[in-house]
Design a protein around this motif. Sequence first.
Motif, mmCIF file in Angstrom:
data_model
loop_
_atom_site.group_PDB
_atom_site.id
_atom_site.type_symbol
_atom_site.label_atom_id
_atom_site.label_comp_id
_atom_site.label_asym_id
_atom_site.label_seq_id
_atom_site.Cartn_x
_atom_site.Cartn_y
_atom_site.Cartn_z
ATOM 1 N N PHE A 26 78.518 -74.677 -134.234
ATOM 2 C CA PHE A 26 77.553 -75.653 -134.059
ATOM 3 C C PHE A 26 77.824 -77.034 -134.430
ATOM 4 N N LYS A 27 77.427 -78.051 -133.951
ATOM 5 C CA LYS A 27 77.791 -79.426 -134.484
ATOM 6 C C LYS A 27 76.845 -79.793 -135.545
ATOM 7 N N ARG A 35 81.206 -77.223 -137.178
ATOM 8 C CA ARG A 35 81.450 -75.823 -137.858
ATOM 9 C C ARG A 35 81.575 -75.009 -136.785
ATOM 10 N N TYR A 36 82.641 -74.081 -137.138
ATOM 11 C CA TYR A 36 83.095 -73.067 -136.412
ATOM 12 C C TYR A 36 82.726 -71.632 -136.863
ATOM 13 N N SER A 37 82.606 -70.693 -136.177
ATOM 14 C CA SER A 37 82.165 -69.236 -136.507
ATOM 15 C C SER A 37 83.261 -68.696 -137.438
ATOM 16 N N GLY A 38 82.911 -68.222 -138.841
ATOM 17 C CA GLY A 38 83.960 -67.699 -139.704
ATOM 18 C C GLY A 38 84.168 -68.769 -140.871
ATOM 19 N N ILE A 51 69.084 -75.829 -141.931
ATOM 20 C CA ILE A 51 69.946 -75.408 -140.882
ATOM 21 C C ILE A 51 69.578 -74.231 -140.078
ATOM 22 N N ASN A 52 69.090 -73.155 -140.952
ATOM 23 C CA ASN A 52 68.587 -71.936 -140.404
ATOM 24 C C ASN A 52 67.201 -72.059 -140.020
ATOM 25 N N LYS A 53 66.413 -72.851 -140.516
ATOM 26 C CA LYS A 53 65.074 -73.130 -139.923
ATOM 27 C C LYS A 53 65.122 -73.954 -138.525
ATOM 28 N N LYS A 54 65.919 -74.734 -138.421
ATOM 29 C CA LYS A 54 66.110 -75.565 -136.812
ATOM 30 C C LYS A 54 66.621 -74.700 -136.110
ATOM 31 N N TYR A 63 71.993 -69.451 -138.210
ATOM 32 C CA TYR A 63 73.269 -69.972 -137.706
ATOM 33 C C TYR A 63 74.343 -69.940 -138.898
ATOM 34 N N VAL A 64 73.776 -69.747 -140.083
ATOM 35 C CA VAL A 64 74.654 -69.758 -141.470
ATOM 36 C C VAL A 64 74.040 -68.575 -142.106
ATOM 37 N N GLU A 65 74.993 -67.850 -143.004
ATOM 38 C CA GLU A 65 74.453 -66.723 -143.982
ATOM 39 C C GLU A 65 75.133 -67.204 -145.266
#
Length: 71
Positions: A26-27, A35-38, A51-54, A63-65
């Motif tokens: 995601f940008k 931001r790239y996966s991993g 970020i996660n709320k959106k 999108y993040v953990e």
Amino acid sequence: MASKKVKASEEVKASEEVKARVLFDFKDLQDNVIRYSGDIFSVTRTRFDEINKKTREMFNTDYVEEVLEEK
């Protein structure tokens, strides 16, 4: 205008830095980076939650953990 009262411990939690792992590319408009996966990056708890709320609102998923470090 009434101000929201927040306990000191909640203020600390909101501003604490956490490590986040990207689950989907995601940008990040706030930091102006892709931001790239991993990828793992440091972020405040408040920003992590934003970020996660959106992404939950838009895509029905996080999108993040949080990366928990073993002690």
